[in-house]
Scaffold this motif. Sequence first.
Motif, PDB file in Angstrom:
ATOM      1  N   TYR A  18       7.044  26.471 -15.145  1.00  0.00           N
ATOM      2  CA  TYR A  18       7.926  26.913 -13.997  1.00  0.00           C
ATOM      3  C   TYR A  18       7.331  28.288 -13.454  1.00  0.00           C
ATOM      4  O   TYR A  18       6.396  28.764 -14.289  1.00  0.00           O
ATOM      5  CB  TYR A  18       9.322  27.445 -14.413  1.00  0.00           C
ATOM      6  N   TRP A  62      15.225  23.902 -10.661  1.00  0.00           N
ATOM      7  CA  TRP A  62      14.118  22.744 -10.626  1.00  0.00           C
ATOM      8  C   TRP A  62      13.203  23.249  -9.411  1.00  0.00           C
ATOM      9  O   TRP A  62      12.062  23.364  -9.508  1.00  0.00           O
ATOM     10  CB  TRP A  62      14.635  21.518 -10.584  1.00  0.00           C
ATOM     11  N   LYS A  80      13.714  12.817  -9.764  1.00  0.00           N
ATOM     12  CA  LYS A  80      12.795  13.234  -9.301  1.00  0.00           C
ATOM     13  C   LYS A  80      11.494  12.790  -9.330  1.00  0.00           C
ATOM     14  O   LYS A  80      10.603  12.513  -8.633  1.00  0.00           O
ATOM     15  CB  LYS A  80      12.711  14.940  -9.801  1.00  0.00           C
ATOM     16  N   ARG A  81      11.141  11.897 -10.621  1.00  0.00           N
ATOM     17  CA  ARG A  81      10.081  10.989 -10.825  1.00  0.00           C
ATOM     18  C   ARG A  81       9.931  10.011  -9.941  1.00  0.00           C
ATOM     19  O   ARG A  81       8.923   9.524  -9.192  1.00  0.00           O
ATOM     20  CB  ARG A  81       9.934  10.656 -12.088  1.00  0.00           C
ATOM     21  N   LYS A  98      10.187  25.917  -9.292  1.00  0.00           N
ATOM     22  CA  LYS A  98       9.019  24.798  -9.031  1.00  0.00           C
ATOM     23  C   LYS A  98       8.782  24.261 -10.373  1.00  0.00           C
ATOM     24  O   LYS A  98       7.399  24.446 -11.190  1.00  0.00           O
ATOM     25  CB  LYS A  98       7.836  25.668  -8.536  1.00  0.00           C
ATOM     26  N   ASP A 118       7.883  21.908 -13.505  1.00  0.00           N
ATOM     27  CA  ASP A 118       7.083  20.620 -13.569  1.00  0.00           C
ATOM     28  C   ASP A 118       7.297  20.286 -15.028  1.00  0.00           C
ATOM     29  O   ASP A 118       7.427  21.266 -15.967  1.00  0.00           O
ATOM     30  CB  ASP A 118       5.522  20.590 -12.962  1.00  0.00           C
ATOM     31  N   GLY A 154       9.442  11.093  -6.248  1.00  0.00           N
ATOM     32  CA  GLY A 154       8.185  11.465  -6.235  1.00  0.00           C
ATOM     33  C   GLY A 154       7.203  10.457  -5.900  1.00  0.00           C
ATOM     34  O   GLY A 154       6.194  10.574  -5.092  1.00  0.00           O
TER      35      GLY A 154
END
Length: 274
Positions: free
Chosen positions: A197, A142, A267-268, A146, A148, A271
């Motif tokens: 990615y 991840w 991760k969300r 990069k 997403d 973030g």
Amino acid sequence: MKSTLSPSLNKGELRVGKRLEHALRQLVRFGWQQALSCVFPVVIFASLALTQFLPLPWLPRYDWLLLICLAMQVWMVRSGLETRDELKVITVFHLIGLALEMFKVHMGSWAYPEEGWTKVNGVPLYSGFMYASVASYLCQAWRRLKVDLVRFPPLWLVVPLAASIYLNFFTHHYWIDVRWWLSALVLLVFWRTWVTYEVGGKPYRMPLSLSFVLIGFFIWVAENVATFFSAWRYPNQSDGWHLVHLGKISSWLLLVIISFLIVAALKRVKGRRE
């Protein structure tokens, strides 16, 4: 007499050659990033192979495997290959994996036949690191690529789905197995979701469901390697090694989905806090 088509043909050949060369370079870059992300799983499989054939002093094999995994985990954090946040995620997966292993061994789905001081309810503690290594790969890939997510469903839908998939690993022993219903629900929920990615600064994307299938298949391949080196043993392998049934891909597919959804949700959340 020279053909008037030769210059254009040469230019076309050059374009094709450059595209192939670029594609090959990107493939090498992608493979290198994947290899770096797989350091922990590679160490586990190498340890399984070496401890199977080398004489081990003082401790049983399962205990040596636990020490190797612990040392590897410490080294990865100290060297910077893994962040402290990723270590927290991996620890969660270690506990989730151990709980599942203890239940499955108790139900006779598979067994760890060798002796060990660090076995709890028939399960060696190193086995949790095999689940943690999946989380390690996801976290590192991840970060390195990069990754997403585009059109990712809301967490109120993702969290119950992941919990239902995990619970089905337990409840199907007492009730009907709803893995195929859950798989269909995954396709429905993530139908419009893409994973993006980067490789060498160039963006790529693929359907998220396809990434689940690919990772699940390669884990099934890794499972065959692990059982070959007696990491654990299925009932049909008690008299010798056999290829793991293809139906197990569905189990690993669902496990990958759980892993991915947990990592994505964390991760969300992180973030949003940042």
